[in-house]
Motif scaffolding. Structure first.
Motif, mmCIF file in Angstrom:
data_model
loop_
_atom_site.group_PDB
_atom_site.id
_atom_site.type_symbol
_atom_site.label_atom_id
_atom_site.label_comp_id
_atom_site.label_asym_id
_atom_site.label_seq_id
_atom_site.Cartn_x
_atom_site.Cartn_y
_atom_site.Cartn_z
ATOM 1 N N ALA A 434 -13.892 34.050 19.377
ATOM 2 C CA ALA A 434 -13.729 32.546 19.804
ATOM 3 C C ALA A 434 -14.877 32.136 20.722
ATOM 4 O O ALA A 434 -14.954 31.010 21.147
ATOM 5 C CB ALA A 434 -12.368 32.415 20.286
ATOM 6 N N SER A 435 -15.719 33.000 21.194
ATOM 7 C CA SER A 435 -16.519 32.876 22.420
ATOM 8 C C SER A 435 -17.794 32.044 21.574
ATOM 9 O O SER A 435 -18.729 31.239 22.458
ATOM 10 C CB SER A 435 -17.044 34.094 22.841
ATOM 11 O OG SER A 435 -16.086 34.359 23.632
ATOM 12 N N PHE A 436 -18.036 32.074 20.416
ATOM 13 C CA PHE A 436 -19.013 31.573 19.670
ATOM 14 C C PHE A 436 -18.739 30.842 18.599
ATOM 15 O O PHE A 436 -18.072 31.306 17.616
ATOM 16 C CB PHE A 436 -20.130 32.801 19.205
ATOM 17 C CG PHE A 436 -20.288 33.733 20.303
ATOM 18 C CD1 PHE A 436 -21.211 33.274 21.237
ATOM 19 C CD2 PHE A 436 -19.834 34.939 20.316
ATOM 20 C CE1 PHE A 436 -21.415 34.422 22.474
ATOM 21 C CE2 PHE A 436 -20.000 35.951 21.535
ATOM 22 C CZ PHE A 436 -20.922 35.649 22.400
ATOM 23 N N ALA A 437 -19.335 29.832 18.648
ATOM 24 C CA ALA A 437 -18.938 28.709 17.326
ATOM 25 C C ALA A 437 -19.684 29.285 16.064
ATOM 26 O O ALA A 437 -19.168 29.170 14.850
ATOM 27 C CB ALA A 437 -19.434 27.122 17.530
ATOM 28 N N THR A 438 -20.759 29.793 16.098
ATOM 29 C CA THR A 438 -21.842 30.259 14.966
ATOM 30 C C THR A 438 -22.394 31.352 15.320
ATOM 31 O O THR A 438 -22.416 31.921 16.555
ATOM 32 C CB THR A 438 -22.706 29.064 14.646
ATOM 33 O OG1 THR A 438 -23.563 29.306 15.769
ATOM 34 C CG2 THR A 438 -22.078 27.862 14.552
ATOM 35 N N ASN A 439 -22.915 32.282 14.363
ATOM 36 C CA ASN A 439 -23.821 33.416 14.545
ATOM 37 C C ASN A 439 -24.734 33.227 15.273
ATOM 38 O O ASN A 439 -25.246 34.069 16.076
ATOM 39 C CB ASN A 439 -24.171 34.173 13.415
ATOM 40 C CG ASN A 439 -24.835 33.042 12.503
ATOM 41 O OD1 ASN A 439 -24.661 32.014 12.029
ATOM 42 N ND2 ASN A 439 -26.220 33.623 12.076
ATOM 43 N N ILE A 440 -25.482 31.814 15.447
ATOM 44 C CA ILE A 440 -26.536 31.503 16.279
ATOM 45 C C ILE A 440 -26.120 31.591 17.741
ATOM 46 O O ILE A 440 -27.085 32.138 18.525
ATOM 47 C CB ILE A 440 -27.069 30.092 15.815
ATOM 48 C CG1 ILE A 440 -27.395 29.993 14.310
ATOM 49 C CG2 ILE A 440 -28.309 29.819 16.631
ATOM 50 C CD1 ILE A 440 -28.521 31.512 13.769
#
Length: 542
Positions: A434-440
């Motif tokens: 959940a800390s990251f919206a996308t792999n980027i």
């Protein structure tokens, strides 16, 4: 924490033509200091491979050459792997501050074809490469003659091929444009694979030009693949030799670094998986440095001994540890930059900020309030090993490769395996999906973690060059830096290093755009004077 080399004074070879008559490329390190090789004070190439004992000393001589080098006639300065690759890799980036004249040319980008730092990076690099080729040739002949077993010969040849590969790789990232520029078709460096110990071979060398970057990488990977196949596993080595001697696992680990530069993400992952279960991150981030010849994380490091090290003008603790509490603790010529120190991603209570363990803060008599690393601790005897590659790097190489191929779960796992051991409270501070919206977004966190984890380990320049024009997190040229000499008085330093917000203060060293010819080092003038082929292949602008 002290490393104990087992060498004394040893000369593996002297070339048949004097130094002044041939390029730096073809000179060898003669009369190099190592420890405890009595009674062998000097071993000529003619006899160096005639007995098992002398062959072992010849192989040991490669490590000695990698550790010490010969800087401008002034003796050992740690070129190319004893300390110099860390110091130069740091000072070409923005995450340290150069405080003295030692690295000012590298730091400010004011080098030319005669600047000693880059000249002897090249010279001692190729001296080491020449030594590896002499060892390969001599060991092959010794095995054919039955002097040593083929199994032992394979291990020795594997060690030599590993050194040959990583030295060419190190030269490539400083003297050539990165692989992603023109898909490797730009000029790289000459890839030397024969010993320059006869007039005929020297003539061949003087006619050889630069391989392309892609050619160099092909040869580097071939040498590393061969090394993996030939080398003993670390489990066949005893004690400190599991870290201080090259192993099969070191060849695998280093391939993850090379493939990362080539942007071959699938190969980074497949090589890294080979090491699953063979290494583990230490529970404390300081352990690979406090116990640098005995821990679960260090894969390969160059040993330094109390009587065998790059000295006061080159050793890692001398250059990085300030003279606190006593002058004997070091000279402190390289500090941590506020640029990375104040990055919000580096949490304030991160264990890698622990004062007295991993950090030393300048006091009233030496750069008050400036932050220094304490990774290198033994300023008195200078026995700290030079870390070539740690498992933490393999994990972050893999994390990046996973993130770039949209595998957030595995990328996150590898990232957390490094970061979590430094967190004050992993239960609340660890990254989650959940800390990251996308792999980027995950990729950005991984790239930042590399800067934090490897601060003062020389990895920044390698990342700067491979991230030029990156599609997601591009670096354009060489970033601007804190002014040379930093903040010598207390008040400005206190403000500069104050946590809470990113650093937005003054920068005294301007950025270089990627198209600036000084993005890469020039081939040394001494080399060009001796080699007519290379003379026509100087990097443009010099």
């Amino acid at each position: 924490m002290k490393n104990k080399n087992k060498f004394k004074s040893f000369s593996i070879t002297k070339l048949v033509i004097p130094f002044a008559m041939v390029s730096l490329l073809f000179t060898s390190c003669s009369e190099e200091s190592v420890i405890e090789l009595v009674p062998f004070n000097s071993v000529s190439e003619n006899v160096a491979f005639q007995t098992p004992a002398l062959i072992d000393l010849s192989v040991t001589g490669m490590y000695n050459a990698a550790e010490l080098g010969n800087y401008n006639g002034a003796g050992a300065r740690g070129y190319i792997f004893g300390s110099a690759f860390i110091q130069q890799g740091d000072n070409r980036g923005e995450d340290v501050v150069n405080l003295a004249a030692f690295y000012q040319l590298s730091y400010s980008g004011t080098y030319d074809a005669t600047s000693a730092n880059n000249v002897y990076y090249w010279a001692d690099g190729y001296r080491l490469i020449n030594r590896t080729n002499i060892v390969i040739d001599g060991v092959e002949k010794a095995a054919a003659a039955g002097v040593i077993s083929q199994e032992l010969a394979n291990d020795y040849i594997g060690q030599a091929k590993f050194f040959r590969a990583i030295t060419h790789n190190e030269l490539l990232i400083h003297f050539a444009r990165p692989f992603q520029d023109n898909n490797g078709d730009n000029l790289g460096v000459p890839y030397r694979e024969i010993p320059y110990s006869t007039p005929a071979n020297i003539e061949l060398g003087l006619a050889q030009g630069r391989n392309t970057v892609a050619d160099c990488y092909t040869k580097i990977l071939k040498d590393l693949d061969d090394a993996e196949a030939l080398l003993y596993s670390k489990t066949k080595r005893a004690g400190a030799a599991q870290i201080e001697r090259i192993s099969k696992e070191a060849a695998i680990a280093y391939k993850t670094r090379v493939y990362l530069h080539m942007r071959k993400w699938d190969k980074v992952i497949s090589e890294g998986i080979k090491l699953d279960g063979k290494y583990a991150m230490t529970a404390n981030p300081d352990t690979p440095f406090a116990s640098n010849n005995s821990n679960s994380e260090s894969i390969f490091s160059i040993a330094n001994g109390a009587t065998n090290n790059p000295g006061v003008n080159g050793s890692l603790p001398s250059m990085y540890h300030p003279p606190i509490p006593l002058a004997a603790n070091g000279r402190g010529l390289i500090a941590i930059s506020p640029i990375i120190w104040r990055d919000p991603t580096w949490l304030a209570d991160d264990k890698r900020r622990t004062e007295g363990t991993m950090i030393v803060t300048g006091n009233s008599v030496y750069y008050p309030n400036t932050k220094f690393t304490k990774k290198y601790k033994d300023g008195v005897n200078k026995t700290d090993a030079a870390p070539i590659i740690r498992y933490a790097e393999v994990a972050l190489n893999m994390a990046e490769a996973y993130a770039r191929t949209t595998d957030v779960v595995n990328g996150l796992t590898r990232l957390n395996s490094v970061r979590n051991r430094s967190l004050a409270n992993p239960l609340t501070q660890a990254y989650t999906v959940a800390s990251f919206a996308t792999n980027i977004d995950l990729l950005g966190a991984i790239l930042k973690e590399r800067r934090i984890e490897f601060i003062c380990e020389g990895r920044r320049w390698a990342d700067i060059t491979r991230l030029q024009n990156d599609a997601n997190f591009p670096i354009s040229g060489i970033p601007a830096k804190i002014a040379n000499a930093g903040f010598p008085t207390a008040a400005p330093a206190l403000a500069a290093y104050a946590l809470g917000t990113p650093y937005t203060g003054s920068l005294g060293v301007n950025a270089f755009t990627y198209d600036n010819f000084k993005f890469i080092w020039p081939l040394p003038q001494l080399e060009l004077d001796a080699n007519p082929t290379l003379r026509a292949q100087q990097n443009p602008g010099y």
